[in-house]
Design an enzyme around this catalytic site. Sequence first.
Site, short mmCIF file in Angstrom:
data_model
loop_
_atom_site.label_atom_id
_atom_site.label_comp_id
_atom_site.label_asym_id
_atom_site.label_seq_id
_atom_site.Cartn_x
_atom_site.Cartn_y
_atom_site.Cartn_z
N GLY A 1 -22.15 14.92 22.57
CA GLY A 1 -22.16 13.96 22.80
C GLY A 1 -23.33 12.91 22.30
O GLY A 1 -22.85 12.84 21.64
N GLU B 1 -3.70 8.31 -0.89
CA GLU B 1 -3.15 9.14 -1.18
C GLU B 1 -1.53 9.38 -0.47
O GLU B 1 -1.43 10.59 -0.15
CB GLU B 1 -3.37 10.67 -1.90
N ASP C 1 1.97 15.48 -6.23
CA ASP C 1 2.16 17.02 -6.07
C ASP C 1 0.46 17.82 -6.62
O ASP C 1 0.57 19.18 -5.43
CB ASP C 1 3.04 17.48 -6.84
N GLY D 1 0.93 -1.12 -0.02
CA GLY D 1 0.18 0.02 -0.09
C GLY D 1 1.18 0.95 -0.19
O GLY D 1 0.88 1.78 -0.55
N SER D 2 1.28 2.02 1.13
CA SER D 2 2.31 2.80 0.66
C SER D 2 3.43 3.07 0.69
O SER D 2 4.33 3.92 -0.70
CB SER D 2 2.73 2.74 2.82
#
Length: 402
Positions: A355, A379, A253, A140-141
């Site tokens: 609450g 992303e 970017d 993934g990363s």
Amino acid sequence: MGINLETPKKFGVLINQAHQVSTEIFRPISRKYDKAEHEYPKELDMLASLIDGMNASGGETSTGARGVRRKDSDKTNVNGGNMSGVLSIIEACWGDVAMVLSMPRQGLGNAAIASVANDEQLARFDHTWAAMAITEPGFGSDSAAVTATAVLDGDHYVINGEKIFVTAGGRCDSVVVWASVDRSKGRAAIKSFVVEKGTPGMVVERLEHKLGIRASDTATIRFTDCRVPKDNLLGSPEVEVEQGFAGVMQTFDNTRPLVAGMAVGCARAALDEIEDLLKQAGVTVDYDRPAHTQHAAAAAYLQMEADWEAGYLLTLEATWMADNNKPNSLQASMAKAKAARVGVDITLRCVELAGALGYSEDSLLEKWARDSKILDIFEGTQQIQQLIVARRLLNKSSTDLK
Ligand SMILES: Cc1cc2nc3c(=O)[nH]c(=O)nc-3n(C[C@H](O)[C@H](O)[C@H](O)COP(=O)(O)OP(=O)(O)OC[C@H]3O[C@@H](n4cnc5c(N)ncnc54)[C@H](O)[C@@H]3O)c2cc1C
């Protein structure tokens, strides 16, 4: 010349329109499509045509993801497509993040096409709705770990691989797929390809059930000997080892400020709602008195507001740099890290302040707390953005600092 922190006047109409869309179209159907996961919000079709019309009328007020194309300009201090895209996305996500992610022809793949396509490709894919497919079962990363392959065979690339968690992958018209043209050459060989739906060998296998953004579909897509015209490769087909995968990474970017804007919009929704609820409970926020002298809930609000402002300003900075053709990887990651983190903090804190009402489905607060979490994951996660920022500030490479 520096950045002017006032919202550019010329985008006033656009911002108002997006706000109205949020109030009149998104919010009234927000809960319905959150519950009806995987059902397409058909109301978006009409809206998408309207936006197409606005974009076709030209000018710099393009809305959404497709405005990210960087233009050569000898002007300085420009606010253009990136800024109008981000400002409209902030307002639209004040309404509903999942709807924005489900807007036809406004996918993250469209932003990728706008960022890296040549003029011929841009014209050819003008009317497509493109999703973005990077993630695979094995990573993934670490986006350099792509295992999908694209092998040149005559006038076509033959794509094989599996992509998971593709936002709008079920509904889109095409997918921008990251695949390697030569796995022995490492990350420099990773290229992106536009694959149109209906291409033999491309199959949408299933949709995910999720915590939030339930109105947005998230698909697994398999590619088996899927032949795409070689002209569908975005950017340069050359493998330039010393350049790494700067080509495909360039997309981030432009897209990270958009995702940061989504977080800014969603958090603003929660802040506005809690401000109303506090008012109804007799608590007003006074900007002229120190926070610690005010009601605890008002002090909490002021702290959230300051955090929100930091995320907002970083988002505008990264966006403004994109419009002015300045390298902004550092600022894009800073904006994404800050805005997404405070987005999660603020939406959950607003649930807490309200609450039982905050936790119940009678209010949208609990939905926003669920929806905001993904913005700190896709992303590039919070941790990955921080890693990028650290590398840039310390001048370290991805091998030095992992
Ligand atoms: C709803 C949804 C929609 C998505 N849409 C898309 C899409 O359209 N297209 C697409 O390609 N992908 C998409 N994704 C995938 C998304 O981009 C990945 O989930 C994300 O990149 C994280 O990868 P991972 O889930 O494999 O987590 P991992 O990479 O396994 O990370 C797990 C945790 O470890 C942390 N971590 C990882 N590496 C490091 C490191 N070096 N240092 C410190 N911490 C680290 C991460 O920050 C995270 O907290 C989507 C995901 C979801 C849930």
